[in-house]
Structure formats: C-alpha cells, structure tokens
Design an enzyme around this catalytic site. Structure first.
Site, PDB file in Angstrom:
ATOM      1  N   PRO A  10      -2.718  -7.342  -1.699  1.00 44.62           N
ATOM      2  CG  PRO A  10      -2.107  -9.281   0.089  1.00 44.62           C
ATOM      3  CD  PRO A  10      -3.266  -8.307  -0.669  1.00 44.62           C
ATOM      4  CG  ASN A  11       3.057  -9.539  -2.789  1.00 45.51           C
ATOM      5  OD1 ASN A  11       3.839  -8.503  -2.348  1.00 45.51           O
ATOM      6  ND2 ASN A  11       2.740 -10.365  -1.896  1.00 45.51           N
ATOM      7  CG  ASN A  74      -6.221 -10.882  -6.901  1.00 43.24           C
ATOM      8  OD1 ASN A  74      -6.861 -11.751  -6.057  1.00 43.24           O
ATOM      9  ND2 ASN A  74      -5.786 -10.935  -7.673  1.00 43.24           N
ATOM     10  CB  ALA A  77      -1.221 -13.878   0.566  1.00 42.24           C
ATOM     11  CG  HIS A 100      -7.986 -15.993  -6.617  1.00 39.41           C
ATOM     12  ND1 HIS A 100      -7.225 -15.686  -5.436  1.00 39.41           N
ATOM     13  CD2 HIS A 100      -9.128 -16.538  -5.884  1.00 39.41           C
ATOM     14  CE1 HIS A 100      -7.731 -15.193  -4.766  1.00 39.41           C
ATOM     15  NE2 HIS A 100      -8.894 -16.090  -4.888  1.00 39.41           N
TER      16      HIS A 100
END
Length: 144
Positions: A10-11, A74, A77, A100
């Site tokens: 996410p993101n 990755n 969150a 990360h």
C-alpha cells in the site's frame, strides 16, 4: 530462467511524491525498471505487482507458487500487522526477502515490529531504492 516476483504494498504507488524525505524521490516505475534490469543482467526474469489491497497481495503470493521462484516484498504498513500476509508467505514455501526503503528501526516505534520478517529469508531496510537492488543480490544467492 528463474522468475522473481516483486510486490509493492500500500501507498508505494505514490513513491516519489509521498514523503520524499523518508521514501526518496524515485518513482515506483523507476525503481521497477532498475530491479527488472538488474534481474535480467543476472539471468533472472522479474514480474512486478502493486496493490493497496491486502487480499490482492495475498492472492498474488498464493499464485506465485505456480509461476515464480522467489519474492521480493515491500509490504508497506502491512509489514507491521498483517498476520494474513505472514501466513501466505509461510504457506507458499518460496524464499521471500522483505524490503523497506527507510530504516524502520529509526522511525516510529510501531514500525520496529515486522510480523512477516520471521517467515522471510531475510530483511533489507534503510537503503532507499538500493534496498530493492540488494534484495536482487540476496535472491540470486538464495536460488543458486
């Protein structure tokens, strides 16, 4: 030819725009291009997947059993609380390298815990886009 699955959680589709002081100015597309290129130079194929949805990430991890030899992940969150992604990684029995961009241990305390790390072959964090490139080296070694 070995096939590597690169999963962005996410993101991460907002890389280059989202908090560049933490995540850098490189876009997801530019990181993908470098990872794909490095894989090719090392005799591996790389396929890329990104989703903001936990279920879609789990589905792709499951599908990797049929079409991939290793995963670079990755999970964003989800790293810190997704037992479902952790269980998917454990179930597929493929080598997974957790990645990360930022040094999660130098950030907020809740980011210091990875629920997926214990079922991954290793964790690379804190080197910006180079975390992904180092993961290619790690996967190559794991598949040798």
């Amino acid at each position: 030819m070995k096939k590597i699955l690169l999963i962005h959680g996410p993101n991460l589709n907002l890389l280059g725009e989202r908090e560049p002081g933490i995540y850098g100015r490189d876009s997801m597309a530019s990181i993908n291009a470098e990872v794909v290129d490095k894989c090719q130079k090392n005799g591996m194929e790389c396929v890329v997947f990104q989703s903001n949805s936990e279920g879609a990430i789990i589905d792709r991890i499951h599908a990797a059993r049929e079409d991939c030899d290793a995963i670079i992940l990755n999970a964003g969150a989800y790293t810190h609380y997704s037992i479902a992604i952790r269980d998917a990684i454990a179930a597929v029995r493929l080598p997974v390298v957790e990645v990360h961009l930022s040094n999660v241990y130098a950030r907020e305390e809740f980011r210091h815990v990875s629920v997926i790390g214990p079922v991954c072959a290793g964790v690379i964090a804190g080197f910006g886009k180079n975390s992904y490139l180092l993961a290619v080296d790690a996967v190559k070694g794991l598949l040798a």
